[in-house]
Design an enzyme around this catalytic site. Sequence first.
Site, short mmCIF file in Angstrom:
data_model
loop_
_atom_site.label_atom_id
_atom_site.label_comp_id
_atom_site.label_asym_id
_atom_site.label_seq_id
_atom_site.Cartn_x
_atom_site.Cartn_y
_atom_site.Cartn_z
N ASP A 169 0.85 -1.20 0.00
CA ASP A 169 0.00 0.00 0.00
C ASP A 169 0.88 1.25 0.00
O ASP A 169 0.87 2.04 0.94
CB ASP A 169 -0.93 -0.02 1.22
CG ASP A 169 -2.00 1.06 1.15
OD1 ASP A 169 -2.22 1.61 0.04
OD2 ASP A 169 -2.61 1.36 2.19
N LEU A 170 1.63 1.41 -1.07
CA LEU A 170 2.55 2.55 -1.17
C LEU A 170 1.76 3.81 -1.49
O LEU A 170 1.40 4.07 -2.63
CB LEU A 170 3.61 2.29 -2.25
CG LEU A 170 4.71 3.34 -2.36
CD1 LEU A 170 5.50 3.45 -1.06
CD2 LEU A 170 5.64 3.01 -3.52
#
Length: 241
Positions: A169-170
Amino acid sequence: MMMQEQIREEAGGKVLFDATLGVVDGDWFDPGFWRNRGALQQQGGGRGGVAMIDTPAGACVLRHYHRGGLVGRFNRDRYLWTGAAHTRSFTEFRLLAHIVGLELPAPEPVAARFCRHGFFYTADLITRRIDDARTLAQCLEDGRLDADLARETGALVARFHREGIWHADLNAHNVLVTSGALYLIDFDRGALRAPAESWRLANLARLRRSLVKLGATERITDFQAAIWGPLVYGYERTLGA
């Protein structure tokens, strides 16, 4: 000092911790335990379920794993049991231990726990707190996201990608900015991957979508040239170094 992984049996589950910090038991994962000792600094709601705690190991962050999206509406925090080694908390603890061993900037893991509930389990994680930090999202909101910070962000991501570390979940909320360094946080569902341009570019695209969703293209004139170009430059220069 090298981390010494140790597992402690608890009623209904197990606690995984760094034995160099002393013994950690189930009480460490109860915000009420720290509140009663005047050691609960802050407790946030929302999906993260995050509490700031002062422990014998130092200032830490306690996070309870919560589900998001549609599933979270009817199943708040339970995950399918497939074995201790595959729990979200144990997996993230061990990935963080690997990351810290590579001297990459991420929170140091302190302890992880799961509690078994039949075919399901709940999970918690304690990491060391990174003080005096703002998220990249907050920097954008405050007008502090410029070309230099963008280049540093790109270089940060590249350092992780060079080691085959994929962040699930960048986004701009998971990049922390301090006066001395940048950090990546929240490696839930992260993984080690074989080098491949496809997942690296997909990771960068996710970060770009996050910035756009937060209004970067409206807040910053010519976002592509002023911010995204420098970020990609910092990324490519570091990846190829």
